[in-house]
Scaffold this motif. Structure first.
Motif, PDB file in Angstrom:
ATOM      1  N   LEU A 203       0.814  -1.213   0.000  1.00  0.00           N
ATOM      2  CA  LEU A 203       0.000   0.000   0.000  1.00  0.00           C
ATOM      3  C   LEU A 203       0.851   1.268   0.000  1.00  0.00           C
ATOM      4  CD1 LEU A 203      -3.017  -0.494   2.432  1.00  0.00           C
ATOM      5  CD2 LEU A 203      -2.921  -0.701  -0.049  1.00  0.00           C
TER       6      LEU A 203
ATOM      7  N   MET B 265      -4.509   5.531  -2.470  1.00  0.00           N
ATOM      8  CA  MET B 265      -5.587   4.590  -2.206  1.00  0.00           C
ATOM      9  C   MET B 265      -6.891   5.360  -2.037  1.00  0.00           C
ATOM     10  SD  MET B 265      -4.106   1.646  -2.202  1.00  0.00           S
ATOM     11  CE  MET B 265      -5.519   0.703  -1.650  1.00  0.00           C
TER      12      MET B 265
ATOM     13  N   ARG C 181      -5.056   3.992   6.590  1.00  0.00           N
ATOM     14  CA  ARG C 181      -4.339   2.839   6.046  1.00  0.00           C
ATOM     15  C   ARG C 181      -3.473   2.229   7.126  1.00  0.00           C
ATOM     16  NH1 ARG C 181      -1.673   5.738   1.324  1.00  0.00           N
ATOM     17  NH2 ARG C 181      -0.751   3.747   0.799  1.00  0.00           N
TER      18      ARG C 181
END
Length: 127
Positions: free
Chosen positions: A29, A34, A72
């Motif tokens: 990630l 995102m 995240r």
């Protein structure tokens, strides 16, 4: 192989809360923009929130500001969307998306800017 798998959707009464999760595999990630998007029946897909590759800076759609929070967890390679004070109009299929390329401010909530997509999780808000 890049994969995104959403979970956490469901049915909730107006005013309630849900937490969506997106598990990423095949890539890390960190280093990726995102985002969470949603699409209601008969409507275009719209950007809900996007988080920058580094740090915690995020950008939200006007309709969810102050109610939704994107985050995240790089150690777990997961993306989250905390949704509070849910409204009937939040009912939609919610999608997780990722892109490794840089996004301008104008592109942060545009679906076209994102390369990888999950299959979605349904959120239904009732009165």
């Amino acid at each position: 192989q890049v994969q995104l798998q959403e979970s956490g959707g469901g049915s909730v009464q107006a005013g309630g809360s849900l937490r969506l999760s997106c598990a990423a595999s095949g890539f890390l990630l960190r280093g990726y923009f995102m985002g969470w998007f949603r699409q209601a029946p008969g409507k275009e897909r719209e950007g809900v929130a996007t988080i920058y590759p580094v740090g915690t800076s995020a950008y939200y759609g006007d309709s969810v500001k102050g109610r939704f929070t994107i985050s995240r967890d790089n150690s777990e390679n997961r993306l989250y969307l905390e949704m509070n004070s849910l409204k009937l109009e939040d009912t939609a299929m919610y999608y997780c998306a990722a892109t490794p390329v840089g996004l301008t401010a104008a592109e942060l909530l545009r679906p076209a800017g994102f390369k990888f997509w999950g299959l979605g999780t349904q959120v239904t808000v009732s009165s």
